[in-house]
Motif scaffolding. Structure first.
Motif, short mmCIF file in Angstrom:
data_model
loop_
_atom_site.label_atom_id
_atom_site.label_comp_id
_atom_site.label_asym_id
_atom_site.label_seq_id
_atom_site.Cartn_x
_atom_site.Cartn_y
_atom_site.Cartn_z
N ASN A 191 -12.83 -3.07 6.89
CA ASN A 191 -14.19 -3.11 6.33
C ASN A 191 -14.34 -4.30 5.40
OD1 ASN A 191 -16.84 -1.97 5.92
ND2 ASN A 191 -16.13 -1.36 3.89
N TYR A 192 -13.32 -4.58 4.60
CA TYR A 192 -13.33 -5.74 3.70
C TYR A 192 -13.46 -7.04 4.49
CZ TYR A 192 -11.09 -9.49 1.01
OH TYR A 192 -10.79 -10.69 0.42
N LEU A 215 -12.83 -5.10 -3.19
CA LEU A 215 -11.88 -6.20 -3.23
C LEU A 215 -10.45 -5.65 -3.27
CD1 LEU A 215 -11.94 -9.33 -3.45
CD2 LEU A 215 -11.60 -9.03 -5.91
N PRO A 216 -9.59 -6.05 -2.33
CA PRO A 216 -8.21 -5.55 -2.33
C PRO A 216 -7.45 -5.99 -3.59
CG PRO A 216 -8.76 -6.57 -0.23
CD PRO A 216 -9.85 -6.92 -1.17
N VAL A 217 -6.71 -5.05 -4.14
CA VAL A 217 -5.87 -5.35 -5.30
C VAL A 217 -4.48 -4.78 -5.06
CG1 VAL A 217 -7.77 -5.46 -6.94
CG2 VAL A 217 -6.69 -3.27 -6.47
N MET A 225 0.85 -1.20 0.00
CA MET A 225 0.00 0.00 0.00
C MET A 225 0.87 1.23 0.00
SD MET A 225 -2.68 1.19 2.96
CE MET A 225 -1.31 1.49 4.09
N ASP A 226 0.58 2.17 -0.86
CA ASP A 226 1.29 3.44 -0.89
C ASP A 226 0.58 4.43 0.00
OD1 ASP A 226 2.42 3.46 -4.34
OD2 ASP A 226 3.25 2.53 -2.53
N ASP A 233 -0.51 -7.26 5.25
CA ASP A 233 -0.27 -8.65 4.89
C ASP A 233 -1.60 -9.35 4.64
OD1 ASP A 233 0.93 -11.04 4.43
OD2 ASP A 233 1.25 -11.54 6.54
N MET A 234 -2.29 -8.96 3.53
CA MET A 234 -3.58 -9.53 3.19
C MET A 234 -3.77 -9.46 1.69
SD MET A 234 -7.34 -8.42 4.48
CE MET A 234 -6.92 -8.78 6.17
N LEU A 235 -4.19 -10.56 1.07
CA LEU A 235 -4.40 -10.64 -0.36
C LEU A 235 -5.85 -10.98 -0.65
CD1 LEU A 235 -1.21 -12.67 -1.35
CD2 LEU A 235 -1.57 -10.22 -1.61
N PRO A 236 -6.32 -10.75 -1.88
CA PRO A 236 -7.69 -11.12 -2.21
C PRO A 236 -7.99 -12.58 -1.93
CG PRO A 236 -6.76 -9.77 -3.95
CD PRO A 236 -5.64 -10.06 -3.01
N VAL A 237 -7.03 -13.43 -2.13
CA VAL A 237 -7.19 -14.84 -1.80
C VAL A 237 -6.35 -15.11 -0.57
CG1 VAL A 237 -6.89 -17.21 -2.55
CG2 VAL A 237 -7.58 -15.47 -4.19
#
Length: 647
Positions: free
Chosen positions: A65-66, A46-48, A1-2, A15-19
């Protein structure tokens, strides 16, 4: 994340990915395995990789929130600071990642489940109440329903405890969090709540007083419905202190009257820390100021502080002692031997409760009884006789509506209802909400009775037009009482003597018990008066007067005998069933839950409708969560408690 303000890197911040990959390299597990699970959420949240945020906090709120929408728990992990001590990196972890508390997880082998490839994966129950459960528990607080009972209700709605998604610990913690929230400023909150109501409706009256330690010592309030009700039914009131309604041992004092259906009605209430003359004087002053006039009669117990306060603040009102309180003390005052004497008790009750004897007859009968049982020197009975004009009905026969309330039984009955909705450990905020629940129930029942009786045609006992006119005027409760008098006038009473004197006619009428009453009738003025004094005591025409009206062939009741307080429709609007002043946002939320429950009821067991409703709710949830107006993820019960308390 910037982070555009700090320039921190994406990969190391979250430290979290869409999957999400779930691994188990921890010692103590039977096997090491890797499972993947992709949440079904809207693409907008959805985090990208490469997504940028203005601040680190905005990024944290996005991922929290996600996780909340994806229905799994997240905790904040370690962080890093720059040279100035500002946090520029934060790790967010799945709640099952790693070992919390510095120990190791040692799981026992599964005994009751299969160990093959098809073994079902069990998810941990969330330790957080959802929004609907918080709203439900907030309503439970208002009606004094405990956490355990609330959990059982939720189980029945959800189908099983597993579907509830929370344990009894979380349900009890809601009450704990509420107590913690109000602990610091309980009195201040109830004052602010009253101020807010007054701002919404200027007819909401309240006043308070603090002690030397700035603690709430006295409080009085009356809502618009109570004040309007007093304008119709405030001729006679009773009030009786109630204990054990809150944790501060403040005395609860409701002002109670009787409406046109002979039901209890509350005009206003007070809370006092002391039961002294100054406190009661202050309370009565506020009551008088709120209502704008004084009652004709006030019924209380024999509290000397109350007696002085009423004489000082309400000198125009007739003060009457509660007969029930006095008579319940008889057994302990006269001793065991006389208390067991049923003959003595029957004679005493026949004298004291008799409303048809005059003061001279009472005094003669009382003295005979006291002489018969050697009680002439009994201190307590001597005191009662000295105060006889304050409690014996024979001294109130000429006082208007003196028989309406002769004991505080109405207050005690209403106080017992309040007692069922309150507990000694309740905070003032909780007590206030529970009081509002009781008062709304009281007014709902009044409105229900009005609706049920509107247009109701009773069964008539006589062919008299007078009976039908009475049915049109009065409430059904009062009509049935008058109907008994009309029936007795036609079938059980007869004229045994008539004489005329100066244009007036005097009737001697014998009733069922061979007692003769005299009715003075003025044919020109259509007026009548009876020695039984029922109209003076209760505002109801007696059977003896009805007999005279029947013989005079009156088709309608003369206007001077139509007591407005017993009529069906009152101009003051006290019978409209209007509820207490409520917060607009609270009413909106209540209506929203009602609409949702109605929709669920219409869905029923139709699987197609169920799927459609679920899709609509999921779509709205994602829309509301991503519109930027949710204020971030909800943590704990604080938001629900703030909405419940209103401050």
């Amino acid at each position: 994340m910037d982070d555009e303000d700090t320039g921190c890197s994406t990969g190391c911040a979250i430290d979290m990915l869409p999957v999400a990959e779930v691994t188990a390299p921890v010692e103590g597990l039977a096997t090491s395995h890797s499972l993947q699970w992709k949440p079904n959420v809207d693409d907008s949240i959805l985090p990208v990789v490469g997504r940028k945020f203005r601040t680190l906090q905005e990024g944290i709120e996005f991922y929290m929130n996600y996780a909340r929408i994806s229905d799994f728990d997240v905790r904040q992990g370690t962080f890093k600071r720059d040279r100035d001590g500002v946090i520029f990196m934060r790790y967010l972890l799945c709640s099952r990642q790693g070992v919390r508390g510095g120990g190791r997880i040692n799981r026992l082998p599964d005994r009751d489940v299969g160990r093959g490839k098809n073994r079902e994966r069990q998810r941990r129950i969330s330790n957080r109440l959802n929004v609907s459960q918080q709203a439900f528990l907030a309503n439970c607080v208002k009606t004094n329903i405990g956490a355990s009972t609330g959990l059982r209700f939720c189980k029945e709605v959800a189908g099983s405890y597993g579907n509830v998604g929370a344990t009894d610990v979380e349900f009890h913690n809601f009450k704990r969090d509420l107590q913690t929230y109000v602990d610091a400023g309980d009195g201040e909150m109830i004052i602010e709540k009253s101020k807010a109501k007054h701002e919404v409706c200027s007819d909401f009256y309240f006043d308070y007083q603090l002690d030397e330690d700035d603690r709430l010592a006295r409080l009085f309030w009356a809502d618009p419905s109570g004040r309007r009700a007093f304008s119709c039914y405030g001729d006679t009131i009773s009030f009786d202190a109630t204990y054990g309604t809150n944790r501060y041992s403040m005395v609860f004092v409701p002002f109670t009257g009787v409406n046109n259906r002979k039901r209890c009605i509350t005009f206003g209430v007070g809370l006092l820390t002391k039961e002294d003359m100054d406190s009661y004087s202050w309370l009565l002053e506020r009551f008088k100021c709120a209502m704008g006039k004084t009652p004709l009669c006030v019924v209380t117990d024999q509290d000397p502080a109350l007696r002085v306060a009423i004489e000082e603040v309400l000198p125009e009102s007739r003060h009457r002692f509660c007969m029930w309180h006095i008579m319940t003390k008889v057994p302990e005052k006269i001793g065991n031997e006389l208390a067991k004497d049923e003959k003595f008790r029957n004679k005493l009750n026949a004298i004291v409760w008799n409303e048809r004897i005059n003061s001279a007859e009472f005094e003669a009968q009382w003295n005979l009884l006291i002489d018969e049982y050697n009680l002439t020197t009994h201190q307590w009975f001597c005191k009662l006789y000295t105060e006889r004009e304050s409690w014996i009905p024979a001294y109130f026969t000429d006082f208007p509506l003196s028989g309406l309330v002769r004991t505080t039984s109405h207050s005690e009955a209403e106080n017992s209802v309040y007692g069922k909705f309150t507990r000694p450990h309740s905070s003032l905020v909780e007590f206030y909400m529970q009081y509002e629940s009781v008062i709304e129930t009281q007014r709902y029942r009044q409105a229900k009775l009005n609706a049920e009786c509107e247009g109701y045609i009773p069964e008539f006992k006589t062919p008299l037009a007078l009976e039908r006119h009475v049915a049109q005027l009065f409430t059904i409760t009062i009509f049935y009482e008058l109907q008994k008098e009309i029936e007795a006038a036609c079938f059980y009473s007869r004229v045994v003597g008539v004489r005329e004197d100066g244009g007036s006619i005097y009737y001697d009428i014998r009733g069922e018990c061979n007692t003769i009453f005299s009715v003075h009738h003025d044919p020109k003025g259509l007026s009548a008066s009876c020695t039984c004094k029922l109209f003076e005591r209760m505002g109801l025409v007696c059977r003896h007067m009805f007999l005279v009206f029947r013989d005079a062939q009156l088709g309608q009741l003369p206007s001077q005998y139509i007591v407005t307080r017993w009529c069906k429709h009152l101009a003051c609007g006290a019978c409209s069933g209007q509820l207490s002043v409520a917060n607009g946002s609270t009413c909106g939320a209540t209506r929203l839950w009602a609409d949702i429950n109605t929709c669920v009821g219409l869905v029923g067991s139709n699987t197609e409708r169920q799927a459609r409703l679920v899709d609509v709710l999921k779509s709205l949830t994602m829309e509301f969560a991503s519109d930027g107006n949710t204020g971030g993820p909800i943590k704990g019960n604080r938001a629900a408690i703030q909405a419940l308390c209103g401050v």
